[in-house]
Scaffold this motif. Structure first.
Motif, PDB file in Angstrom:
ATOM      1  N   LYS A  33       0.939  -1.169  -0.025  1.00  0.00           N
ATOM      2  CA  LYS A  33      -0.052  -0.043   0.109  1.00  0.00           C
ATOM      3  C   LYS A  33       0.894   1.472   0.111  1.00  0.00           C
ATOM      4  N   LEU A  34       1.969   1.135  -0.764  1.00  0.00           N
ATOM      5  CA  LEU A  34       2.720   2.377  -0.756  1.00  0.00           C
ATOM      6  C   LEU A  34       2.535   3.302  -2.110  1.00  0.00           C
ATOM      7  N   ALA A  35       1.824   2.897  -3.059  1.00  0.00           N
ATOM      8  CA  ALA A  35       1.644   3.430  -4.336  1.00  0.00           C
ATOM      9  C   ALA A  35       1.116   4.938  -4.085  1.00  0.00           C
ATOM     10  N   ARG A  36      -0.153   4.976  -3.413  1.00  0.00           N
ATOM     11  CA  ARG A  36      -0.911   6.445  -3.239  1.00  0.00           C
ATOM     12  C   ARG A  36       0.346   7.427  -2.503  1.00  0.00           C
ATOM     13  N   ALA A  37       0.873   6.968  -1.358  1.00  0.00           N
ATOM     14  CA  ALA A  37       1.820   7.827  -0.518  1.00  0.00           C
ATOM     15  C   ALA A  37       2.978   8.263  -1.530  1.00  0.00           C
ATOM     16  N   THR A  38       3.499   7.418  -2.379  1.00  0.00           N
ATOM     17  CA  THR A  38       4.639   7.543  -3.237  1.00  0.00           C
ATOM     18  C   THR A  38       4.180   8.656  -4.412  1.00  0.00           C
ATOM     19  N   ALA A  39       3.030   8.374  -4.990  1.00  0.00           N
ATOM     20  CA  ALA A  39       2.537   9.227  -6.042  1.00  0.00           C
ATOM     21  C   ALA A  39       2.438  10.666  -5.329  1.00  0.00           C
ATOM     22  N   ARG A  40       1.939  10.729  -4.274  1.00  0.00           N
ATOM     23  CA  ARG A  40       1.684  12.124  -3.337  1.00  0.00           C
ATOM     24  C   ARG A  40       2.907  12.771  -3.396  1.00  0.00           C
ATOM     25  N   ARG A  41       3.712  11.885  -2.671  1.00  0.00           N
ATOM     26  CA  ARG A  41       5.258  12.699  -2.376  1.00  0.00           C
ATOM     27  C   ARG A  41       5.767  13.138  -3.664  1.00  0.00           C
ATOM     28  N   TYR A  42       5.729  12.647  -4.711  1.00  0.00           N
ATOM     29  CA  TYR A  42       6.410  13.075  -5.989  1.00  0.00           C
ATOM     30  C   TYR A  42       5.653  13.738  -6.726  1.00  0.00           C
ATOM     31  N   GLY A  43       4.300  14.078  -6.597  1.00  0.00           N
ATOM     32  CA  GLY A  43       3.138  14.967  -7.041  1.00  0.00           C
ATOM     33  C   GLY A  43       2.849  14.473  -8.545  1.00  0.00           C
ATOM     34  N   ILE A  44       2.792  13.107  -8.522  1.00  0.00           N
ATOM     35  CA  ILE A  44       2.422  12.718  -9.750  1.00  0.00           C
ATOM     36  C   ILE A  44       0.948  12.005  -9.563  1.00  0.00           C
ATOM     37  N   ALA A  45       0.455  11.726 -10.680  1.00  0.00           N
ATOM     38  CA  ALA A  45      -1.166  11.185 -10.620  1.00  0.00           C
ATOM     39  C   ALA A  45      -0.868   9.711 -10.345  1.00  0.00           C
ATOM     40  N   LEU A  46      -1.679   9.194  -9.480  1.00  0.00           N
ATOM     41  CA  LEU A  46      -1.792   7.658  -9.174  1.00  0.00           C
ATOM     42  C   LEU A  46      -1.676   6.760 -10.337  1.00  0.00           C
ATOM     43  N   SER A  47      -2.615   7.056 -11.526  1.00  0.00           N
ATOM     44  CA  SER A  47      -2.768   6.546 -12.547  1.00  0.00           C
ATOM     45  C   SER A  47      -1.467   6.431 -13.540  1.00  0.00           C
ATOM     46  N   GLY A  48      -0.804   7.341 -13.262  1.00  0.00           N
ATOM     47  CA  GLY A  48       0.729   7.341 -13.951  1.00  0.00           C
ATOM     48  C   GLY A  48       1.804   6.944 -13.352  1.00  0.00           C
ATOM     49  N   LEU A  49       1.495   6.549 -11.846  1.00  0.00           N
ATOM     50  CA  LEU A  49       2.605   5.778 -11.452  1.00  0.00           C
ATOM     51  C   LEU A  49       1.939   4.121 -11.516  1.00  0.00           C
ATOM     52  N   TYR A  50       0.944   4.059 -11.741  1.00  0.00           N
ATOM     53  CA  TYR A  50       0.405   2.619 -12.191  1.00  0.00           C
ATOM     54  C   TYR A  50       0.804   2.248 -13.485  1.00  0.00           C
ATOM     55  N   GLN A  51       0.938   3.188 -14.324  1.00  0.00           N
ATOM     56  CA  GLN A  51       1.291   3.006 -15.866  1.00  0.00           C
ATOM     57  C   GLN A  51       2.692   2.524 -15.656  1.00  0.00           C
ATOM     58  N   TRP A  52       3.593   3.684 -15.084  1.00  0.00           N
ATOM     59  CA  TRP A  52       5.052   3.402 -14.822  1.00  0.00           C
ATOM     60  C   TRP A  52       5.218   1.827 -14.209  1.00  0.00           C
ATOM     61  N   ARG A  53       4.372   1.476 -13.240  1.00  0.00           N
ATOM     62  CA  ARG A  53       4.700   0.113 -12.575  1.00  0.00           C
ATOM     63  C   ARG A  53       4.518  -0.817 -13.741  1.00  0.00           C
ATOM     64  N   ARG A  54       3.451  -0.835 -14.537  1.00  0.00           N
ATOM     65  CA  ARG A  54       3.225  -1.968 -15.600  1.00  0.00           C
ATOM     66  C   ARG A  54       4.482  -1.979 -16.650  1.00  0.00           C
ATOM     67  N   GLN A  55       4.895  -0.769 -16.936  1.00  0.00           N
ATOM     68  CA  GLN A  55       5.890  -0.652 -17.837  1.00  0.00           C
ATOM     69  C   GLN A  55       7.183  -1.279 -17.095  1.00  0.00           C
ATOM     70  N   TYR A  56       7.350  -0.868 -15.900  1.00  0.00           N
ATOM     71  CA  TYR A  56       8.408  -1.725 -15.261  1.00  0.00           C
ATOM     72  C   TYR A  56       8.379  -3.355 -15.031  1.00  0.00           C
ATOM     73  N   GLN A  57       7.355  -3.512 -14.923  1.00  0.00           N
ATOM     74  CA  GLN A  57       7.177  -5.078 -14.680  1.00  0.00           C
ATOM     75  C   GLN A  57       7.286  -5.864 -16.248  1.00  0.00           C
ATOM     76  N   ARG A  58       7.060  -4.948 -17.348  1.00  0.00           N
ATOM     77  CA  ARG A  58       7.324  -5.583 -18.575  1.00  0.00           C
ATOM     78  C   ARG A  58       8.753  -5.105 -19.042  1.00  0.00           C
ATOM     79  N   GLY A  59       9.552  -4.642 -18.269  1.00  0.00           N
ATOM     80  CA  GLY A  59      10.757  -4.268 -18.675  1.00  0.00           C
ATOM     81  C   GLY A  59      11.088  -3.270 -19.494  1.00  0.00           C
ATOM     82  N   GLU A  60       9.989  -2.322 -19.636  1.00  0.00           N
ATOM     83  CA  GLU A  60      10.116  -1.147 -20.809  1.00  0.00           C
ATOM     84  C   GLU A  60      10.807   0.141 -20.274  1.00  0.00           C
ATOM     85  N   LEU A  61      11.112   0.198 -18.986  1.00  0.00           N
ATOM     86  CA  LEU A  61      11.911   1.213 -18.332  1.00  0.00           C
ATOM     87  C   LEU A  61      13.296   0.823 -18.461  1.00  0.00           C
ATOM     88  N   GLY A  62      13.755   0.106 -18.962  1.00  0.00           N
ATOM     89  CA  GLY A  62      15.161  -0.339 -18.970  1.00  0.00           C
ATOM     90  C   GLY A  62      15.439  -1.275 -17.847  1.00  0.00           C
TER      91      GLY A  62
END
Length: 123
Positions: A33-62
């Motif tokens: 349950k750290l997604a919401r707190a992390t998104a708030r800390r960096y000032g990003i939308a929660l949906s954006g963070l979830y998109q990055w997480r999906r990209q990370y899991q697929r190896g698309e972020l390098g």
């Protein structure tokens, strides 16, 4: 008459480098349950963070990601489940019912692992 305006907020989106995205995603995955707190800390939308997480899991972020395969273990079928999971080339993570986690190489002896897991489950 010439008027000078001072613009402090252009309304433009923030840009994060790949390294920053990976660091933020890994921070959000470091505990439950750290997604919401992390998104708030960096000032990003929660949906954006979830998109990055999906990209990370697929190896698309390098970067190289370990390949994990979910394995559900039962006391009477531990050896069979481990043998089936051993086809992967990476480590096997076993989540025990008492909350402990064990990470073993794919070539671990199933009999030894079975005894070890049974001991940890009773402890």
């Amino acid at each position: 008459m010439l008027e000078i305006l001072d613009v402090t907020n252009t309304g433009r989106r923030r840009r994060f480098s790949l390294a920053e995205k990976i660091r933020i995603v890994e921070e959000s995955l470091s505990g439950p349950k750290l997604a919401r707190a992390t998104a708030r800390r960096y000032g990003i939308a929660l949906s954006g963070l979830y998109q990055w997480r999906r990209q990370y899991q697929r190896g698309e972020l390098g970067g190289e990601l370990p390949a994990f395969r979910a394995v559900e273990l039962f006391p009477e079928g531990i050896a069979a489940a481990v043998s089936a999971a051993a086809v992967t080339s990476g480590p096997i993570e076993i989540a025990l019912s008492n909350g402990r986690r064990v990470i073993v190489p794919p070539d671990v002896d199933a009999g030894v692992l079975t005894r070890f897991v049974q001991i940890l489950e009773r402890a």
